[in-house]
Design an enzyme around this catalytic site. Structure first.
Site, short mmCIF file in Angstrom:
data_model
loop_
_atom_site.label_atom_id
_atom_site.label_comp_id
_atom_site.label_asym_id
_atom_site.label_seq_id
_atom_site.Cartn_x
_atom_site.Cartn_y
_atom_site.Cartn_z
N LYS A 167 0.86 -1.19 0.00
CA LYS A 167 0.00 0.00 0.00
C LYS A 167 0.88 1.23 0.00
CE LYS A 167 -4.50 0.70 0.41
NZ LYS A 167 -5.43 -0.28 -0.18
N1 GLU Z 1 -7.02 -0.13 -3.80
C1 GLU Z 1 -7.77 -1.31 -4.05
C2 GLU Z 1 -7.85 -2.18 -2.81
O1 GLU Z 1 -7.68 -1.72 -1.71
C3 GLU Z 1 -7.29 -2.05 -5.29
C4 GLU Z 1 -5.88 -2.54 -5.23
C5 GLU Z 1 -5.37 -3.09 -6.56
O2 GLU Z 1 -6.14 -3.21 -7.49
O3 GLU Z 1 -4.18 -3.39 -6.59
O4 GLU Z 1 -8.16 -3.34 -2.90
#
Ligand code: GLU
Length: 421
Positions: free
Chosen positions: A111
């Site tokens: 993240k």
């Molecule tokens: N931000 C989204 C999540 O928390 C998508 C992450 C992604 O597609 O890599 O799942």
């Protein structure tokens, strides 16, 4: 210490760790492995200088936390928000590892985020922040290393800038370096709606268990960003009765059901659901406590906590947001018989279609939307049955079942690979 007091001290990472500990104990996980899995692999902190439109130089703090590469490259969103902290990134990065493992896709978790308030920044400033942030973490990302995606306050345009910056540095276009891109730059059909669609697929499966019909199911959605608005649109089209929607500006409520197509048009113009003429106004907190069958939090963390968990009247909680419920609230909801579809299952549609996007980019061959949606459904229905079945077999709630299933899969990969020394 009361539950409310102890809860205040639980950060996003601590909430993840508390659930991890319960699941790891039940799995009888080796102590050393437990320690390893609880911590991120790598934490990158950057301080990015950006020239503002005013001519002033500002410095923004940014993070990328990579939790695990045991099952494949890291995967996870990048968010822009004044509330971004390293702790939050740590917790959400680990959640991405569990999420990818729950749906059994070959990624680990990461993240990232930049501490900034996008509402106060111009497009030019946002572009410069995005590009410099990308440049600072460049050595650690890429299709085989770590693949960013949209998250809170970032979108297809942000991903286009990341992809372009990465590509300019490596001197050729690498579409698979990010997902959630615009369609014309190697994005996948169905990606924009994927998280909302996934929430609906998971909710449909819960309805099946209860023997309920969509038409008789009242839904309340908190949050009307990409996840909330797409879930509202798709669920409304599928026959669900959406009786309440709230965003940061306020909420609206109509027991007969809201016209979601009109609401989406209204929000395009007014930037909030507040004041929508098709319903009565209601507070964004109060809306969570209204009578309904399905509550779908799709905004931010810890909105369901020990202070309001006893007042939740929904029978199904479908977590579109990441970490919307605190561990003490989990216990209360479980006691009260609320069927929780945990975030790492309910909102996994986004990363699942991100996986499809990455696959399509690497093959240079793009799928029709029907195929994307069909494959998404297949993966999510399997994951739902895996989690709920696991919970029933081990007599644990769905949240702990999802964690156990995921941790077990990641731990198994680590054991197979062995520890490099
Ligand atoms: N931000 C989204 C999540 O928390 C998508 C992450 C992604 O597609 O890599 O799942």
């Amino acid at each position: 210490m009361s539950v409310a007091e102890s809860e205040k001290e639980l950060s996003v990472y601590e909430s993840m760790a508390a659930r991890f500990d319960v699941a790891a104990r039940k799995l009888n996980l080796d102590e050393g492995l437990c320690h390893y899995l609880r911590m991120p692999n790598r934490e990158i902190i950057v301080h990015i200088p950006v020239m503002l439109d005013s001519g002033k130089l500002a410095v923004f703090d940014g993070y990328r936390v990579q939790h695990s590469i045991a099952r494949g490259p890291c995967k996870g969103g990048v968010r822009f928000s004044p509330h971004v902290t390293l702790d939050e990134m740590r917790g959400l990065a680990a959640e991405m590892t569990w999420k990818c493992a729950v749906v059994n896709i070959p990624f680990g978790g990461a993240k990232g985020g930049v501490v900034c308030d996008p509402a106060k920044l111009s497009q030019g400033e946002l572009e410069r922040i995005t590009r410099r942030y990308t440049a600072e973490i460049l050595d650690y990302i890429g299709p085989e290393r770590d693949v960013p995606a949209p998250d809170m306050n970032t979108n297809e345009q942000t991903m286009a800038w990341i992809m372009d910056t990465y590509s300019m540095h490596v001197r050729h276009t690498v579409t698979a370096s990010v997902t959630g891109k615009p369609l014309d730059l190697g994005g996948s059909r169905g990606r924009r709606a994927a998280t909302g669609r996934g929430c609906m697929i998971a909710t449909d499966q819960a309805l099946k268990r209860f023997g309920w019909k969509r038409e008789a199911t009242r839904v309340i959605i908190q949050g009307f960003g990409n996840v909330g608005s797409q879930a509202a649109r798709l669920m409304h089209e599928a026959g669900y009765r959406i009786i309440g929607v709230a965003d940061i500006g306020g909420g609206i409520f109509n027991t007969h059901g809201l016209d979601i197509a009109q609401l989406i048009e209204y929000v395009k113009e007014h930037r909030t659901v507040r004041g929508f003429p098709g319903g009565e106004s209601i507070g964004p907190q109060e809306i969570l406590e209204q009578d309904c069958e399905v509550l779908l939090p799709a905004a931010t963390e810890s909105v369901i906590n020990s202070k309001n968990a006893r007042k939740i009247k929904a029978r199904i909680l479908s977590e579109g947001a990441n970490s919307p419920t605190t561990p003490p609230a989990d216990d209360i909801l479980f006691e009260r018989g609320v069927f929780v579809i945990p975030d790492i299952l309910a909102n996994s549609g986004g990363v699942t279609v991100s996986y499809f996007e990455w696959v399509q980019d690497r093959q240079g061959y793009f799928w029709p939307e029907g195929m994307v949606n069909e494959r998404l459904k297949h993966i999510m229905v399997n994951a739902f049955n895996d989690v709920v079945g696991y919970g029933e077999r081990h007599n644990v709630n769905n949240r702990i079942a999802a964690y156990m299933l995921a941790i077990d899969r990641v731990a198994f990969s680590i054991k197979l690979r062995g520890i490099y020394a």
